[in-house]
Motif scaffolding. Sequence first.
Motif, PDB file in Angstrom:
ATOM      1  N   MET A   1       0.790  -1.094   0.074  1.00 43.26           N
ATOM      2  CA  MET A   1      -0.082   0.020   0.106  1.00 43.26           C
ATOM      3  C   MET A   1       0.961   1.099   0.136  1.00 43.26           C
ATOM      4  O   MET A   1       1.832   1.136   0.865  1.00 43.26           O
ATOM      5  CB  MET A   1      -0.902   0.000   1.123  1.00 43.26           C
ATOM      6  CG  MET A   1      -1.986  -1.007   1.150  1.00 43.26           C
ATOM      7  SD  MET A   1      -2.690  -1.148   2.724  1.00 43.26           S
ATOM      8  CE  MET A   1      -1.429  -1.800   3.783  1.00 43.26           C
TER       9      MET A   1
ATOM     10  N   PHE B   1      -2.921   9.691  -1.357  1.00 42.93           N
ATOM     11  CA  PHE B   1      -3.563   8.629  -2.153  1.00 42.93           C
ATOM     12  C   PHE B   1      -2.958   7.311  -1.450  1.00 42.93           C
ATOM     13  O   PHE B   1      -1.862   7.087  -1.617  1.00 42.93           O
ATOM     14  CB  PHE B   1      -2.980   8.696  -3.725  1.00 42.93           C
ATOM     15  CG  PHE B   1      -3.494   7.698  -4.623  1.00 42.93           C
ATOM     16  CD1 PHE B   1      -2.746   6.430  -4.881  1.00 42.93           C
ATOM     17  CD2 PHE B   1      -4.819   7.584  -5.126  1.00 42.93           C
ATOM     18  CE1 PHE B   1      -3.021   5.455  -5.781  1.00 42.93           C
ATOM     19  CE2 PHE B   1      -5.276   6.615  -5.952  1.00 42.93           C
ATOM     20  CZ  PHE B   1      -4.480   5.741  -6.293  1.00 42.93           C
ATOM     21  N   TYR B   2      -3.768   6.102  -1.286  1.00 44.81           N
ATOM     22  CA  TYR B   2      -3.440   4.754  -0.834  1.00 44.81           C
ATOM     23  C   TYR B   2      -4.174   3.935  -2.268  1.00 44.81           C
ATOM     24  O   TYR B   2      -5.038   3.948  -2.352  1.00 44.81           O
ATOM     25  CB  TYR B   2      -3.807   4.541   0.396  1.00 44.81           C
ATOM     26  CG  TYR B   2      -3.301   5.360   1.306  1.00 44.81           C
ATOM     27  CD1 TYR B   2      -2.132   5.101   2.045  1.00 44.81           C
ATOM     28  CD2 TYR B   2      -3.875   6.662   1.939  1.00 44.81           C
ATOM     29  CE1 TYR B   2      -1.609   6.071   3.014  1.00 44.81           C
ATOM     30  CE2 TYR B   2      -3.636   7.440   2.908  1.00 44.81           C
ATOM     31  CZ  TYR B   2      -2.406   7.016   3.365  1.00 44.81           C
ATOM     32  OH  TYR B   2      -1.772   7.863   4.415  1.00 44.81           O
ATOM     33  N   SER B   3      -3.277   2.696  -2.195  1.00 43.40           N
ATOM     34  CA  SER B   3      -3.862   1.614  -2.843  1.00 43.40           C
ATOM     35  C   SER B   3      -3.682   0.399  -2.013  1.00 43.40           C
ATOM     36  O   SER B   3      -2.767   0.043  -1.358  1.00 43.40           O
ATOM     37  CB  SER B   3      -3.252   1.527  -4.057  1.00 43.40           C
ATOM     38  OG  SER B   3      -1.797   1.008  -4.086  1.00 43.40           O
TER      39      SER B   3
ATOM     40  N   ASN C   1      -5.127  -4.131  -1.832  1.00 43.93           N
ATOM     41  CA  ASN C   1      -6.155  -5.275  -2.735  1.00 43.93           C
ATOM     42  C   ASN C   1      -7.390  -5.357  -1.921  1.00 43.93           C
ATOM     43  O   ASN C   1      -7.354  -5.090  -1.004  1.00 43.93           O
ATOM     44  CB  ASN C   1      -5.298  -6.627  -2.350  1.00 43.93           C
ATOM     45  CG  ASN C   1      -3.948  -6.628  -3.411  1.00 43.93           C
ATOM     46  OD1 ASN C   1      -3.945  -5.691  -4.346  1.00 43.93           O
ATOM     47  ND2 ASN C   1      -3.136  -7.407  -3.136  1.00 43.93           N
TER      48      ASN C   1
ATOM     49  N   ARG D   1     -14.410  -5.436  -4.536  1.00 38.99           N
ATOM     50  CA  ARG D   1     -14.242  -4.175  -5.632  1.00 38.99           C
ATOM     51  C   ARG D   1     -15.355  -4.518  -6.681  1.00 38.99           C
ATOM     52  O   ARG D   1     -15.948  -3.288  -7.340  1.00 38.99           O
ATOM     53  CB  ARG D   1     -12.974  -4.415  -6.466  1.00 38.99           C
ATOM     54  CG  ARG D   1     -12.738  -3.305  -7.508  1.00 38.99           C
ATOM     55  CD  ARG D   1     -11.595  -3.681  -8.422  1.00 38.99           C
ATOM     56  NE  ARG D   1     -11.738  -4.755  -9.191  1.00 38.99           N
ATOM     57  CZ  ARG D   1     -12.456  -4.834 -10.248  1.00 38.99           C
ATOM     58  NH1 ARG D   1     -12.996  -3.749 -10.756  1.00 38.99           N
ATOM     59  NH2 ARG D   1     -12.814  -5.861 -11.160  1.00 38.99           N
TER      60      ARG D   1
ATOM     61  N   PRO E   1     -10.970   3.863 -12.363  1.00 32.69           N
ATOM     62  CA  PRO E   1     -10.464   3.286 -11.368  1.00 32.69           C
ATOM     63  C   PRO E   1     -11.471   3.230 -10.191  1.00 32.69           C
ATOM     64  O   PRO E   1     -12.130   3.896 -10.094  1.00 32.69           O
ATOM     65  CB  PRO E   1      -8.997   4.056 -10.828  1.00 32.69           C
ATOM     66  CG  PRO E   1      -9.257   5.249 -11.626  1.00 32.69           C
ATOM     67  CD  PRO E   1     -10.259   5.057 -12.701  1.00 32.69           C
TER      68      PRO E   1
ATOM     69  N   LEU F   1     -12.119   3.565  -6.689  1.00 37.87           N
ATOM     70  CA  LEU F   1     -11.828   4.410  -5.441  1.00 37.87           C
ATOM     71  C   LEU F   1     -12.738   4.670  -4.171  1.00 37.87           C
ATOM     72  O   LEU F   1     -13.982   4.620  -4.367  1.00 37.87           O
ATOM     73  CB  LEU F   1     -11.415   6.046  -6.027  1.00 37.87           C
ATOM     74  CG  LEU F   1     -10.425   6.094  -7.043  1.00 37.87           C
ATOM     75  CD1 LEU F   1     -10.553   7.662  -7.588  1.00 37.87           C
ATOM     76  CD2 LEU F   1      -9.234   5.679  -6.688  1.00 37.87           C
TER      77      LEU F   1
ATOM     78  N   LYS G   1      -7.841   9.262  -0.987  1.00 38.77           N
ATOM     79  CA  LYS G   1      -8.403   8.456  -1.928  1.00 38.77           C
ATOM     80  C   LYS G   1      -7.682   7.011  -1.755  1.00 38.77           C
ATOM     81  O   LYS G   1      -6.416   6.911  -1.732  1.00 38.77           O
ATOM     82  CB  LYS G   1      -8.064   8.950  -3.294  1.00 38.77           C
ATOM     83  CG  LYS G   1      -8.736  10.193  -3.564  1.00 38.77           C
ATOM     84  CD  LYS G   1      -8.359  10.820  -5.075  1.00 38.77           C
ATOM     85  CE  LYS G   1      -9.324  12.011  -5.270  1.00 38.77           C
ATOM     86  NZ  LYS G   1      -9.207  12.811  -6.472  1.00 38.77           N
ATOM     87  N   ILE G   2      -8.589   6.043  -1.776  1.00 40.01           N
ATOM     88  CA  ILE G   2      -7.866   4.658  -1.524  1.00 40.01           C
ATOM     89  C   ILE G   2      -8.079   4.033  -3.026  1.00 40.01           C
ATOM     90  O   ILE G   2      -9.481   3.566  -3.267  1.00 40.01           O
ATOM     91  CB  ILE G   2      -8.440   3.862  -0.386  1.00 40.01           C
ATOM     92  CG1 ILE G   2      -8.249   4.794   0.877  1.00 40.01           C
ATOM     93  CG2 ILE G   2      -7.931   2.697  -0.441  1.00 40.01           C
ATOM     94  CD1 ILE G   2      -8.779   4.198   2.145  1.00 40.01           C
ATOM     95  N   ALA G   3      -7.275   3.456  -3.826  1.00 37.75           N
ATOM     96  CA  ALA G   3      -7.409   2.885  -4.971  1.00 37.75           C
ATOM     97  C   ALA G   3      -7.639   1.424  -4.466  1.00 37.75           C
ATOM     98  O   ALA G   3      -6.712   0.976  -3.934  1.00 37.75           O
ATOM     99  CB  ALA G   3      -6.538   2.944  -5.784  1.00 37.75           C
TER     100      ALA G   3
ATOM    101  N   ARG H   1      -7.328  -2.328  -5.485  1.00 32.81           N
ATOM    102  CA  ARG H   1      -6.844  -3.274  -6.783  1.00 32.81           C
ATOM    103  C   ARG H   1      -7.669  -4.311  -6.845  1.00 32.81           C
ATOM    104  O   ARG H   1      -8.198  -4.973  -5.796  1.00 32.81           O
ATOM    105  CB  ARG H   1      -5.437  -3.653  -6.398  1.00 32.81           C
ATOM    106  CG  ARG H   1      -4.428  -2.208  -6.610  1.00 32.81           C
ATOM    107  CD  ARG H   1      -2.933  -2.754  -6.490  1.00 32.81           C
ATOM    108  NE  ARG H   1      -2.719  -3.503  -5.310  1.00 32.81           N
ATOM    109  CZ  ARG H   1      -2.153  -2.880  -4.289  1.00 32.81           C
ATOM    110  NH1 ARG H   1      -1.547  -1.640  -4.460  1.00 32.81           N
ATOM    111  NH2 ARG H   1      -1.512  -3.509  -3.165  1.00 32.81           N
TER     112      ARG H   1
END
Length: 945
Positions: free
Chosen positions: A1, A76-78, A80, A147, A169, A171, A190-192, A194
């Motif tokens: 992340m 911004f974070y990402s 799974n 997701r 994407p 988010l 904002k958290i993407a 995956r």
Amino acid sequence: MTAVPVGMNYQGTGRRSQALGTSWLPRSRHRQLEMGPLRSAGRTASHRNLQHLFLFLLFIGPFNCFASYSRATELFYSLNEGLPAGVLIGSLAQDLRLHGVAAEGPPTRRGEPALSFSLASQGLGGQYVSLDNRSGELHTSALEIDREVLCLETGAGSPASLPAPSSEPCLLLLDVLVLPQEHFRLVKVKIAIRDVNDNAPRFPVPNMCLWVPENAPVDTRLAIEHPALDPDLGTNAVQTYRLQDDYGVFTLDVEENESGERTPYLIVMGALDREAREEYVTLIIAEDGGTPPLLGSATLTIGISDINDNCPQFSDSQLNVTVYGNSTAGTHVATIHAVDMDLGSNAQISYSYSQKVPQPSRDLFHLDESTGAIKLSSKIDGDAPRLHRLTILANGPGCIPAVITVLVSIIKVMLRPPEVVPRFIANEVEGVVYLKELEPVNTPIAFFTIKDPDEKYKVDCFLDGNGPFKLSPYKPYNNEYLLETTRPLDYEVQQLYEISVVAWNSEGFHVNKIIKVQVLDDNDNSPVFPQQLIELSIEENNAPNAFLTKLYATDADSGERGKVSYFLGPDAPSYFSLDKITGVLTVSTQLDREEKEKYRYTVKAIDSGLPPRESIATVTITVLDKNDNSPRFINKDFSFFVPENFPGFGEIGVISVTDADAGQNGWVALSVVNGSDIFVIDTGKGVLRAKVSLDREQQSSYVLSVEAVDGGDPALSSTAKITVLLLDINDNPPLVLFPQSNTSYLLVLPSTLPGSPITEVYAVDKDTGMNAVIAYSIIGRRGPRPESFRIDPKTGNITLEESLMQNDYGLYRLLVKVSDHGYPEPLHSTVMVNLFVNDTVSNESYIESLLRKEPDINIEEKEPQISIEPTHKKMESPSCVPTLVALSIISLGSITLVTGMGIYICLRKGKKHHRADENLEVQIPLNGRIDLHKLEKKPMEISNI
């Protein structure tokens, strides 16, 4: 992340300060915090309250703090999808470097409240994350992030239950407030999300049907209208399609359009013929590109549509019939029938006369264009020709007509033939009688009245033709006959009977009345499986929804009564499925042979009659083995106890190992893998053997590593630790270390007092336990008074028992036996101890000459005893008993008191004493050995002075 703080704008200064992060995302523009309404996924009342808070702080707070109030930041974070609760997403305090920001502001005052973090609103994003108000750490919440549920949109033309992936994407948007007001800021997080491969492809419908013309050329491509859908993205989406059974005439291809959608196409690879096979049933399998890949399947029925590739045909080229000259109009002459193998409109046949047929014949004989029936149109004229050649054509669409010739011979009748008048009891339509099968015996069909028009001839009547029918006179009436059945009719044996009622008069004239009996089908047949026992096999660890077989049952009934449906019996496991229409049997899960090797259950075939009939077959499935189990030792560690000197290649122990697999996969070979060349293993029995006899004194234990390898391809293996411990046997006699020679001697002074130690015999034994416990004894003596010396059986110390006199001077020779306590046979050694009693050694050579002579010593047979047994004496006088009891009680009390005080003193000082003489094993006194060696061949004076 990863956390990415996007630029923080300070209103009024135009300067941009960026917080450090692990990575940066490019942005086209940076937005400043506005005093207007905040933009987020949902606008709530808390937003309006927050605006009012801004205005309030603007007017009452210090002017130099205004920049802090208007500071806005985006992070911004990402991560799974599908992560459990409590996973760290990021730390706002660390990623925003709030301590550095606070340092740039005004000096902090004592008692200033600590930083706090809070969500501006509990929107959709707040359901999936939890925010620590103190540390500013974001974690995943108990609500799992999916997701596909969160961000996918329903695709056009697809069911709502199967969403299509969105190109945007995914988010989660959060608004976080940082307080107190000295460090206030609004953080846009904002958290993407995956994508992971957590969805298998799925077809919109479980059964699909595709029609292919039978004249379709090779390489014909037909699109499959319902491709599989997969909510996952990228390589996790559907990648390939395949057919489970292509029958050698079909294959699949996949085309991808500009938007990335993949459509499967069915390609014809061979010639098709509907008349040979009208449909193909298989499974279409969709596979995604995940690791591991996921599969989805649906039943694909490929129907072969008919084209007009067959023409009508007659079974014969010519038909001969006769007609009496007195036959009336409407008399049936003959019926022709042609066959076209096509279906529907392609198989429609019409009959017509050829242009070669003369008009008089056309006028006399009427031809039905649909049925091919030929009847008399009018009464036969006496001048009409006696032979008519009727050439009839069978016409099909787009076909050359088939031709048959009907030769009609007209027999001239001088007298009128008998008349046959039928009166039908059963249902009759245009000369065809309809009877249900299974009608009882003697079911009446019709009455026949036989007449002679001239009323002067006798008329006989009989039945001509094959079938379960009889014609008998119906009494008491004359010339009345009853036609009835003789046995039940069976539609599956024969559907149509054609019989003739023939009437003859005495002049030889006769007439035929043709009767057709059509048998109507009834649901009297159950479906039939070709085999009552269906034996199948499949390898274990199969793919989900694996094809097993296609069941097929026949029903001799016609129409809906012969339509068969398939069902699993109540004893079938839930993970087996059977398509009720096609009969395709599949298994939805992986089978494990080690869990269950045989499956046996019933299947049913049920027809559509009323009431329905069924039949049952038994399905047996054998799960074939794959090498998916490693050999397994019964124990992780094996220990074997073996006596030393065990003969070579003797059985030390059995190493038990199993393998859950079967056949070659379950065959196990054992081998020693740690480089030892002493031990071998019998692979067949698992017996451990030593090639040579083992000696405990050389090595007391062996640690081996044994490997078990099965016979699979590739082979699987496991290892175990083997410990071989050697048990001691009494195979070593005691070894005398002192004296080292039978010719050494020791000087003993006559003044030595009784009880004084003279010397010792010291020996060791390489064995252990009782085999190494040594006892000393004197078995032979020689000298002036040899009984003057004794030896301690435990220590080997030799002491003087009696005072030496003037006559006791001289050389004493003691033969000492050193014996162990081995079982079953103790071993021993002997040594000669030489003592010279004198004041001095005046002539050493003389003494040595005496030592070289062979001593004449009588051997005593008394065996040494290590333990001294207490001597039991008989009480001579009963009067001593009370005194002894009192003394015993006083002694016991004293001993108890002394023992208690000793224990108390030892506990106080923490000292522990161990007596060396309590150990039965022989210890070699290294320091004493050097002193003893110095005494060799040198006289030693022993005195009490």
